[in-house]
Scaffold this motif. Structure first.
Motif, PDB file in Angstrom:
ATOM      1  N   VAL A 265       4.447 -13.492  12.953  1.00 44.58           N
ATOM      2  CA  VAL A 265       3.801 -14.822  12.915  1.00 44.58           C
ATOM      3  C   VAL A 265       2.644 -14.850  13.920  1.00 44.58           C
ATOM      4  O   VAL A 265       1.528 -15.299  13.595  1.00 44.58           O
ATOM      5  CB  VAL A 265       4.835 -15.939  13.226  1.00 44.58           C
ATOM      6  N   LEU A 266       2.882 -14.321  15.123  1.00 51.61           N
ATOM      7  CA  LEU A 266       1.819 -14.363  16.148  1.00 51.61           C
ATOM      8  C   LEU A 266       0.646 -13.453  15.782  1.00 51.61           C
ATOM      9  O   LEU A 266      -0.508 -13.756  16.109  1.00 51.61           O
ATOM     10  CB  LEU A 266       2.387 -13.980  17.515  1.00 51.61           C
ATOM     11  N   ASN A 267       0.949 -12.347  15.075  1.00 52.13           N
ATOM     12  CA  ASN A 267      -0.148 -11.457  14.648  1.00 52.13           C
ATOM     13  C   ASN A 267      -1.152 -12.189  13.760  1.00 52.13           C
ATOM     14  O   ASN A 267      -2.316 -11.834  13.705  1.00 52.13           O
ATOM     15  CB  ASN A 267       0.409 -10.245  13.883  1.00 52.13           C
ATOM     16  N   LYS A 268      -0.635 -13.216  13.063  1.00 53.79           N
ATOM     17  CA  LYS A 268      -1.527 -13.972  12.167  1.00 53.79           C
ATOM     18  C   LYS A 268      -2.233 -15.106  12.895  1.00 53.79           C
ATOM     19  O   LYS A 268      -2.947 -15.899  12.268  1.00 53.79           O
ATOM     20  CB  LYS A 268      -0.715 -14.540  11.008  1.00 53.79           C
ATOM     21  N   LEU A 269      -2.003 -15.216  14.196  1.00 55.55           N
ATOM     22  CA  LEU A 269      -2.631 -16.317  14.947  1.00 55.55           C
ATOM     23  C   LEU A 269      -3.480 -15.784  16.112  1.00 55.55           C
ATOM     24  O   LEU A 269      -3.324 -16.245  17.256  1.00 55.55           O
ATOM     25  CB  LEU A 269      -1.538 -17.243  15.516  1.00 55.55           C
TER      26      LEU A 269
ATOM     27  N   PRO B 260      17.117 -14.212  22.511  1.00 53.29           N
ATOM     28  CA  PRO B 260      16.666 -12.973  23.167  1.00 53.29           C
ATOM     29  C   PRO B 260      15.488 -13.292  24.090  1.00 53.29           C
ATOM     30  O   PRO B 260      14.335 -12.930  23.813  1.00 53.29           O
ATOM     31  CB  PRO B 260      16.257 -12.085  21.990  1.00 53.29           C
ATOM     32  N   ILE B 261      15.795 -13.997  25.179  1.00 53.02           N
ATOM     33  CA  ILE B 261      14.747 -14.590  26.023  1.00 53.02           C
ATOM     34  C   ILE B 261      13.761 -13.526  26.523  1.00 53.02           C
ATOM     35  O   ILE B 261      12.539 -13.694  26.400  1.00 53.02           O
ATOM     36  CB  ILE B 261      15.379 -15.333  27.228  1.00 53.02           C
ATOM     37  N   ALA B 262      14.295 -12.421  27.058  1.00 53.11           N
ATOM     38  CA  ALA B 262      13.409 -11.409  27.666  1.00 53.11           C
ATOM     39  C   ALA B 262      12.448 -10.846  26.614  1.00 53.11           C
ATOM     40  O   ALA B 262      11.230 -10.765  26.856  1.00 53.11           O
ATOM     41  CB  ALA B 262      14.245 -10.301  28.278  1.00 53.11           C
ATOM     42  N   GLU B 263      12.986 -10.483  25.439  1.00 52.00           N
ATOM     43  CA  GLU B 263      12.107  -9.887  24.413  1.00 52.00           C
ATOM     44  C   GLU B 263      11.053 -10.898  23.948  1.00 52.00           C
ATOM     45  O   GLU B 263       9.890 -10.544  23.739  1.00 52.00           O
ATOM     46  CB  GLU B 263      12.929  -9.439  23.204  1.00 52.00           C
ATOM     47  N   ILE B 264      11.462 -12.132  23.799  1.00 53.21           N
ATOM     48  CA  ILE B 264      10.505 -13.142  23.320  1.00 53.21           C
ATOM     49  C   ILE B 264       9.416 -13.369  24.363  1.00 53.21           C
ATOM     50  O   ILE B 264       8.224 -13.467  24.024  1.00 53.21           O
ATOM     51  CB  ILE B 264      11.242 -14.439  22.929  1.00 53.21           C
ATOM     52  N   LEU B 265       9.797 -13.388  25.639  1.00 52.81           N
ATOM     53  CA  LEU B 265       8.764 -13.580  26.674  1.00 52.81           C
ATOM     54  C   LEU B 265       7.809 -12.383  26.711  1.00 52.81           C
ATOM     55  O   LEU B 265       6.606 -12.548  26.942  1.00 52.81           O
ATOM     56  CB  LEU B 265       9.405 -13.805  28.047  1.00 52.81           C
ATOM     57  N   ASP B 266       8.345 -11.174  26.440  1.00 50.58           N
ATOM     58  CA  ASP B 266       7.465  -9.998  26.374  1.00 50.58           C
ATOM     59  C   ASP B 266       6.458 -10.135  25.231  1.00 50.58           C
ATOM     60  O   ASP B 266       5.271  -9.841  25.394  1.00 50.58           O
ATOM     61  CB  ASP B 266       8.288  -8.714  26.166  1.00 50.58           C
ATOM     62  N   VAL B 267       6.954 -10.580  24.072  1.00 47.78           N
ATOM     63  CA  VAL B 267       6.054 -10.754  22.919  1.00 47.78           C
ATOM     64  C   VAL B 267       4.984 -11.804  23.247  1.00 47.78           C
ATOM     65  O   VAL B 267       3.801 -11.631  22.923  1.00 47.78           O
ATOM     66  CB  VAL B 267       6.863 -11.159  21.658  1.00 47.78           C
ATOM     67  N   CYS B 268       5.389 -12.877  23.930  1.00 51.65           N
ATOM     68  CA  CYS B 268       4.421 -13.923  24.301  1.00 51.65           C
ATOM     69  C   CYS B 268       3.338 -13.319  25.203  1.00 51.65           C
ATOM     70  O   CYS B 268       2.146 -13.594  25.025  1.00 51.65           O
ATOM     71  CB  CYS B 268       5.104 -15.073  25.027  1.00 51.65           C
ATOM     72  N   ARG B 269       3.799 -12.517  26.154  1.00 53.51           N
ATOM     73  CA  ARG B 269       2.824 -11.922  27.088  1.00 53.51           C
ATOM     74  C   ARG B 269       1.868 -10.987  26.341  1.00 53.51           C
ATOM     75  O   ARG B 269       0.659 -11.067  26.516  1.00 53.51           O
ATOM     76  CB  ARG B 269       3.554 -11.168  28.197  1.00 53.51           C
ATOM     77  N   GLU B 270       2.429 -10.128  25.461  1.00 53.68           N
ATOM     78  CA  GLU B 270       1.581  -9.203  24.666  1.00 53.68           C
ATOM     79  C   GLU B 270       0.509  -9.954  23.898  1.00 53.68           C
ATOM     80  O   GLU B 270      -0.614  -9.487  23.757  1.00 53.68           O
ATOM     81  CB  GLU B 270       2.431  -8.486  23.598  1.00 53.68           C
ATOM     82  N   HIS B 271       0.887 -11.126  23.364  1.00 52.00           N
ATOM     83  CA  HIS B 271      -0.055 -11.887  22.526  1.00 52.00           C
ATOM     84  C   HIS B 271      -0.869 -12.904  23.327  1.00 52.00           C
ATOM     85  O   HIS B 271      -1.675 -13.635  22.748  1.00 52.00           O
ATOM     86  CB  HIS B 271       0.696 -12.603  21.400  1.00 52.00           C
ATOM     87  N   GLY B 272      -0.626 -12.976  24.619  1.00 60.11           N
ATOM     88  CA  GLY B 272      -1.396 -13.918  25.443  1.00 60.11           C
ATOM     89  C   GLY B 272      -1.141 -15.374  25.085  1.00 60.11           C
ATOM     90  O   GLY B 272      -2.059 -16.201  25.116  1.00 60.11           O
ATOM     91  N   VAL B 273       0.124 -15.696  24.737  1.00 60.67           N
ATOM     92  CA  VAL B 273       0.429 -17.093  24.407  1.00 60.67           C
ATOM     93  C   VAL B 273       1.456 -17.646  25.397  1.00 60.67           C
ATOM     94  O   VAL B 273       2.135 -16.893  26.096  1.00 60.67           O
ATOM     95  CB  VAL B 273       0.943 -17.256  22.955  1.00 60.67           C
TER      96      VAL B 273
END
Ligand SMILES: Cc1ncc(COP(=O)(O)O)c(C=O)c1O
Length: 408
Positions: free
Chosen positions: A180-184, A205-218
Motif C-alpha cells: 500500500v505504501l509503495n503506491k503512495l 507487529p509493532i517493530a516491523e511496522i515501524l521499520d516499514v514506516c521509517r523506510e517509506h518516510g511516513v
C-alpha cells in the motif's frame, strides 16, 4: 405526523421492531451497585465477566479516598476550555507522568480515548489560518489503517475519501502495508495501528511496522489503549513487539482499561502536540477529564509502575485461565494476550449462550454480528483481578454445561 415520518420514512419502526425481536436491541441492564467482579441487577447478584476495567481499582478504598480528597481540593470539573480557563494541576501531572513512561515529549489528555483518536485525525488533516504567519494546511494528508482498527479510528477518517486519503492494509499484514505504501510515494502519510487489538486480542507487529514506516518516510500512530501498563517490561509476554513502541511518532492510550477510569491521552513531539490544543477540536470544544479522575488516574499509574507484581500476578492468572480453557477443548483466539475469546460460531447459538449465562447469574460478553463477522460469534472474557477462585470455578462449570446444552 412528523413522528410517523420519523418512524416510517426514516426506518426507525422496522429497525426497532426487528431489532428487539432479534435480540439485538434491549434496555441495558440497570446495575444497583458498582460494576465490579459482581454487581447487583434486578435483585440478583451477578458475577460479571464484561468489565474492561479489569484491575477493579474503582472499588479500592484507598483509591476512593484519593478521589474524594482531590474532589475537595480541585472540584469536580474544570468547568471551561483548556485554552481559555486552564487545566487543573492533576491534568498537568498526569500528562508529565505518561510522557515519562512512554518516552514522549508531550501529552495532551482528552475526556476519552475515542475523543483522542478523533482529535488526532482531525488535527492531522485540517487547515487553519489564524493570521498571515500562523497557518497550517494538511488537507492533503493520508491515513493508512490496519483493517481491524477500532471503531473510533475508522470514525475519525470517515469524512475523508477512501482511496484518496484513506487506505487500509490486511490485519497485521506487514507485506500488504508495504504494498500500500509503495503506491503512495511522496505522500504525507500516517500509518495507524493498535498495539493489542480488542477485536481479536492479537498483538500488532509493532517493530516491523515501524521499520516499514521509517523506510517509506511516513509517520506512525499506535493506539495503545489495550497494551498500556500491561506489556512492555522484558519479563512480560510480547516484550519484543513492545520494545519499539517508544519509536512510534505518536502514541494514544485510553485510561478506561488497565487504569479503569475514564480518559485518553495523545503523546508525541512537543510542538506538534501543543498545536493539537487548537487543531484537535475534541480538546477545545468538549469537557476535559474531571480533575479528581485525572488525579486518581495519576495515582493508579504510579501504583502499577511502582508495584509491577500486581500486573505480573494478574498475567499469570490469565495464562492459567487460558490454559484451563484450551485443556477443556474450547477454541480460542490464537494470540495468548489477556483478551481471551472463546469461539461460539452461530449467531443464534450466541443468543442462547448469553441467556443461559444470565439465567445462571453470570454476565458474559457475547459478541456477534455486527461486532464480529456473521456466524463468527464469540465470548470475549477479560478476567477481573478481583474474581475469586470460586467464581472462576463456577464460570467453568457453567460454561461446560452450556456448551453441552447449546452444542457449540
Ligand atoms: C483500541 C481502542 N482504542 C480506543 C478505544 C476508546 O477508548 P475510550 O474507552 O477511552 O474512549 C478503545 C476502547 O474500547 C479501544 O479498544
Amino acid at each position: 405526523m412528523v413522528e410517523s415520518i420519523l418512524r416510517e420514512e426514516w426506518g426507525f419502526r422496522t429497525f426497532f421492531e426487528a431489532g428487539t425481536q432479534g435480540g439485538f436491541l434491549y434496555d441495558p441492564p440497570i446495575m444497583d451497585s458498582a460494576a465490579g467482579p459482581v454487581y447487583e441487577y434486578a435483585g440478583r447478584s451477578i458475577t460479571n465477566f464484561s468489565g474492561i476495567n479489569f484491575l477493579n481499582w474503582h472499588q479500592d478504598p484507598d483509591i476512593l479516598i484519593h478521589f474524594f480528597d482531590n474532589s475537595l481540593r480541585y472540584g469536580l470539573v474544570t468547568g471551561g476550555s483548556r485554552m481559555t480557563q486552564g487545566i487543573s494541576r492533576p491534568h498537568a501531572q498526569l500528562e508529565e507522568l505518561v510522557c515519562r513512561l512512554t518516552g514522549k515529549e508531550r501529552g495532551l489528555t482528552f475526556a476519552s480515548g475515542l475523543l483522542a483518536n478523533i482529535g488526532f485525525v482531525h488535527a492531522m488533516s485540517s487547515a487553519l489560518r489564524l493570521d498571515k504567519h500562523c497557518r497550517i494546511d494538511n488537507r492533503d494528508a493520508c491515513f493508512v489503517l490496519d483493517r481491524d482498527s477500532h471503531w473510533s479510528l475508522w470514525k475519525a477518517v470517515q469524512h475523508l475519501p477512501y482511496g484518496k486519503q484513506v487506505f487500509s492494509f490486511r490485519h497485521n499484514d506487514v507485506g500488504h502495508l508495504r504494498q500500500v505504501l509503495n503506491k503512495l510515494p511522496n505522500r504525507k502519510a500516517v500509518v495507524i495501528i493498535e498495539s493489542v487489538y480488542s477485536s481479536d486480542g492479537s498483538v500488532g507487529p509493532i517493530a516491523e511496522i515501524l521499520d516499514v514506516c521509517r523506510e517509506h518516510g511516513v509517520l506512525s500512530f499506535v493506539d495503545d489503549a489495550n497494551g498500556f501498563l500491561v506489556y512492555g517490561p522484558k519479563n512480560r509476554p510480547f516484550a519484543t513487539e513492545f520494545a519499539r513502541l517508544p519509536d512510534a511518532t505518536f502514541i494514544m492510550t485510553s485510561f478506561s482499561k488497565t487504569v479503569g477510569l475514564e480518559g485518553g491521552i495523545l503523546l508525541g513531539p512537543r510542538d506538534v502536540i501543543m498545536a493539537f490544543e487548537l487543531l484537535s477540536g475534541t480538546s477545545m470544544f468538549t469537557a476535559a477529564i474531571q480533575p479528581p479522575t485525572a488525579a486518581t488516574i495519576h495515582r493508579i499509574i504510579r501504583l502499577l509502575h511502582d508495584n509491577p507484581s500486581i500486573m505480573d500476578q494478574y498475567l499469570v492468572r490469565v495464562a492459567a485461565f487460558r490454559q484451563r480453557l484450551s485443556g477443556r477443548g474450547y477454541r480460542l483466539n490464537p494470540t495468548p494476550s489477556y483478551i481471551t475469546s472463546i469461539m461460539i460460531g452461530s449467531d443464534t447459538k450466541a443468543i442462547a449462550v448469553r441467556k443461559a449465562f444470565l439465567a445462571a447469574n453470570m454476565n458474559v460478553p457475547v459478541f456477534r454480528y455486527p461486532a464480529v463477522k456473521p456466524n463468527q460469534a464469540l465470548m470475549r472474557v477479560i478476567l477481573n483481578r478481583s474474581h475469586s477462585d470460586a467464581q472462576i470455578d463456577a464460570f467453568f462449570e457453567t460454561l461446560d454445561r452450556i456448551r453441552s446444552e447449546v452444542k457449540f
